[in-house]
Design a protein around this motif. Structure first.
Motif, PDB file in Angstrom:
ATOM      1  N   LEU A 163      43.252  50.366  39.271  1.00 40.49           N
ATOM      2  CA  LEU A 163      42.563  49.116  39.265  1.00 40.49           C
ATOM      3  C   LEU A 163      41.094  49.118  39.721  1.00 40.49           C
ATOM      4  CD1 LEU A 163      42.603  45.700  39.088  1.00 40.49           C
ATOM      5  CD2 LEU A 163      43.632  45.776  41.440  1.00 40.49           C
ATOM      6  N   LYS A 164      40.128  48.839  38.886  1.00 38.09           N
ATOM      7  CA  LYS A 164      38.832  48.966  39.255  1.00 38.09           C
ATOM      8  C   LYS A 164      38.031  47.857  39.062  1.00 38.09           C
ATOM      9  CE  LYS A 164      38.583  53.784  37.240  1.00 38.09           C
ATOM     10  NZ  LYS A 164      37.927  54.550  36.246  1.00 38.09           N
ATOM     11  N   VAL A 165      36.946  47.554  39.810  1.00 40.24           N
ATOM     12  CA  VAL A 165      36.026  46.586  39.891  1.00 40.24           C
ATOM     13  C   VAL A 165      34.573  46.995  39.437  1.00 40.24           C
ATOM     14  CG1 VAL A 165      35.201  44.490  40.860  1.00 40.24           C
ATOM     15  CG2 VAL A 165      37.387  45.302  41.394  1.00 40.24           C
ATOM     16  N   VAL A 175      36.987  43.062  36.151  1.00 37.77           N
ATOM     17  CA  VAL A 175      38.268  43.648  36.760  1.00 37.77           C
ATOM     18  C   VAL A 175      38.949  44.566  35.518  1.00 37.77           C
ATOM     19  CG1 VAL A 175      40.278  43.468  38.040  1.00 37.77           C
ATOM     20  CG2 VAL A 175      38.617  42.112  38.361  1.00 37.77           C
ATOM     21  N   TRP A 207      42.154  47.618  34.264  1.00 34.08           N
ATOM     22  CA  TRP A 207      43.455  48.385  34.873  1.00 34.08           C
ATOM     23  C   TRP A 207      44.170  48.925  33.705  1.00 34.08           C
ATOM     24  CZ3 TRP A 207      42.925  42.959  34.704  1.00 34.08           C
ATOM     25  CH2 TRP A 207      43.323  42.459  33.808  1.00 34.08           C
ATOM     26  N   LEU A 221      46.671  38.138  37.938  1.00 30.91           N
ATOM     27  CA  LEU A 221      45.741  38.605  38.725  1.00 30.91           C
ATOM     28  C   LEU A 221      45.301  37.367  39.945  1.00 30.91           C
ATOM     29  CD1 LEU A 221      43.400  40.445  39.056  1.00 30.91           C
ATOM     30  CD2 LEU A 221      42.241  39.359  37.333  1.00 30.91           C
ATOM     31  N   TRP A 249      42.895  36.516  43.357  1.00 28.06           N
ATOM     32  CA  TRP A 249      41.769  36.790  44.236  1.00 28.06           C
ATOM     33  C   TRP A 249      41.386  35.669  45.269  1.00 28.06           C
ATOM     34  CZ3 TRP A 249      41.439  35.213  39.186  1.00 28.06           C
ATOM     35  CH2 TRP A 249      40.629  34.669  38.815  1.00 28.06           C
ATOM     36  N   GLN A 305      41.324  43.856  31.049  1.00 30.67           N
ATOM     37  CA  GLN A 305      40.107  43.841  31.439  1.00 30.67           C
ATOM     38  C   GLN A 305      40.014  42.320  31.682  1.00 30.67           C
ATOM     39  OE1 GLN A 305      36.648  46.314  30.426  1.00 30.67           O
ATOM     40  NE2 GLN A 305      35.823  44.509  29.858  1.00 30.67           N
TER      41      GLN A 305
END
Length: 585
Positions: free
Chosen positions: A251-253, A263, A265, A276, A278, A301
């Motif tokens: 999981l990348k930001v 975001v 993944w 998702l 947050w 994404q």
């Protein structure tokens, strides 16, 4: 045939007047008769005559006494764990009341209770669970008691309610349940094909993490309360552990700006979608509200929009398999400050102005512009540059200087200041130095600065990022000032400049944000061995409250409450432990 004569007797046994007698003529083939409309607790003489055509034969007489009316419809209304609720229909007639009792059924136990005449139900408590009891009742009249009537009731064993099995991973599940009154413990059992295990837990347990399970297996989880040596009823739930590939691995930001973030993944085979979520981390609660959304299985994404600047977020991605929610994976990111901070004039002459600022996380470059009455001039500067000199300016002219941070292809919000160039090289006004925000309140800021040589006073100006500017001038004796009556949780630009007579020197700019209101009067009341009531004063404008509590050995529990709450009872505390309670509007 026969003739039956029914005659009431006086208390001395004498026959009463003829008007109170009953006479019944019966057929020759009858040998029984029902006599009705008699008075309770009264002596009667009953005489049967043999009747022949035109002739009365021999007779036989007996004396009887009618009983007092009994209680009717005596029944068990409700069977509890330690109690029986009984109901009845009162008889007609003048009553003194009722006596309800349990005949002696074990050594040392006697139950008797006199009840008033207007009562038609009663609860017997302090009984043993899972036991049969015979209960009797009779009506009490001025003349004495009626015959008793009886009913059999049985106390029951209650099951565990609110049994919740959730948060399955590849080898664990969590079980939660509501405590059962009177239970001395609980038996928790988990079973899959060819495998079964159980554990006995004390009465203070209402949570247990089941570990060591098989990946991708369906388990039947059961729980039952224990009352001493007696097993209570079983409550059942089913759950399936996840498989290794059912969780997101990466999981990348990326592309984080003041108001957006991307975001991304990896795809999960077999997933029917993703969820998702947050929200700001605890230190930044109040900057933004928690949010979540569902995404279809083809999405890997998503761009978050309208996030707050200068805020740290935690985001969690869950994998959906139909109605089941798989394990989640979390990541954190922080948005940049947004507005360039500490933007100020460090010195100036009749033809130059020197400006400086502090760096911003994530900025790729800075855009600087300045103008008098003409078209603005623009200069882009590398992110490593935090100082710039504006040259070839006009003497004794007011310049508006603006700066913003650039994030890739997007620009952050602008912030501006004004500066009057000097009449000549020898006539600058010394700027204020080391302007600091010493204290931040809900509705106030306290500023301090170092005095400028030759200044006759200082001008303090403040303006919200969306609003009108206000200012105040103090004498040269001041080196601090408190700005009051500000809006809570609002960002302000603050400028302090030195004055020489009516002339204003260069302004030093700082930015600050007022605090959110805090909860006042937060106290714990009515504390028992397992509960406490928390009380507080309502905060004007709050849309709700975040109440958290924890013991050092356990995870933090949190409740989100509406704006109307000013108290809350917590009932699942452990005896003799110290808890920390926190509330935020």
């Amino acid at each position: 045939g026969y003739r039956l004569l029914v005659t009431p007797l006086s208390s001395e046994g004498q026959l009463l007047p003829v008007q109170q007698r009953q006479q019944m003529d019966l057929k020759a083939d009858v040998s029984t008769a029902m006599v009705t409309e008699l008075s309770p607790k009264t002596d009667y003489s009953l005489t049967v005559y043999a009747m022949y055509p035109g002739l009365i034969g021999d007779s036989a007489t007996i004396k009887v006494k009618t009983p007092l009316p009994e209680v009717s419809n005596f029944r068990v209304i409700e069977e509890g764990l330690f109690s029986l609720r009984l109901g009845w229909t009162p008889p007609q007639g003048k009553l003194n009341g009722f006596k309800i009792f349990i005949p002696r059924n074990r050594p040392g136990f006697i139950y008797e209770q006199l009840l008033p005449r207007d009562i038609s139900s009663h609860v017997i408590d302090s009984l043993e669970e899972d036991k049969k009891y015979t209960v009797s009742i009779y009506a009490v009249y001025p003349e004495g008691p009626s015959k008793p009537v009886s009913v059999v009731g049985k106390t029951k064993l209650v099951p565990v309610h609110q049994f919740l099995v959730q948060n399955a991973t590849t080898d664990t599940v969590q079980a939660r349940w509501a405590s059962v009154k009177g239970a001395t413990g609980y038996r928790l059992t988990w079973a899959s094909t060819g495998h079964i295990e159980n554990i006995n837990l004390g009465d203070n347990f209402n949570f247990y993490m089941i570990q060591g399970l098989h990946t991708g297996s369906e388990y039947t989880i059961t729980i039952n309360p224990i009352f001493g040596d007696t097993e209570g009823p079983i409550t059942t739930a089913k759950i399936k552990t996840s498989v290794e590939s059912s969780s997101v691995q990466t999981l990348k930001v990326s592309a984080v700006s003041t108001s957006t973030a991307v975001v991304s993944w990896n795809s999960v085979p077999g997933a029917t979608g993703y969820r998702l979520a947050w929200r700001p981390t605890p230190e930044f609660v109040g900057r933004d509200r928690p949010r979540q959304l569902a995404l279809n299985t083809s999405t890997t994404q998503y761009q978050l929009k309208n996030v707050a600047h200068d805020t740290e977020y935690v985001l969690t991605l869950y994998v959906l398999f139909g109605a089941a929610v798989g394990p989640g994976i979390a990541a954190t990111f922080r948005t940049p400050l947004g507005y360039v901070s500490n933007f100020k004039v460090t010195s100036y002459t009749s033809t130059t102005i020197d400006v400086a600022w502090s760096p911003i996380v994530g900025a790729t470059e800075y855009k600087l512009s300045w103008k008098t009455n003409s078209k603005p001039q623009v200069q882009y500067l590398d992110r490593s540059i935090l100082f710039h000199r504006l040259k070839d300016l006009n003497p004794q002219s007011t310049y508006t200087v603006t700066i913003c941070a650039v994030y890739g292809n997007s620009e952050g919000p602008e912030i501006s200041l004004s500066q009057l160039t000097a009449v000549s090289e020898s006539d600058p006004i010394q700027p204020v130095r080391e302007v600091k925000v010493e204290d931040i309140g809900v509705n106030s800021f306290t500023l301090s600065w170092k005095k400028a040589p030759g200044a006759s006073g200082y001008k303090i100006s403040w303006i919200p990022f969306l609003g009108d500017e206000k200012s105040h001038v103090v004498s040269a004796d001041f080196a601090s000032y408190t700005i009051r009556n500000l809006r809570e949780s609002s960002a302000y630009k603050i400028q302090v400049s030195s004055m020489v007579g009516s002339r204003e020197g260069s302004a030093v700019l700082v930015t600050a944000r007022t605090d959110l209101p805090k909860v006042e009067g937060f106290v714990a009341l009515n504390t028992t061995d397992n509960s406490t009531v928390l009380n507080w004063t309502r905060v004007a404008g709050a849309s709700g409250y975040r109440l958290s509590w924890r013991h050092i050995s356990f995870d933090t529990k949190t409740e989100f409450l509406g704006p109307g709450f000013t108290y809350y009872k917590i009932s699942d505390l452990l005896y003799g432990r110290t808890y920390l309670f926190t509330i935020r509007p």
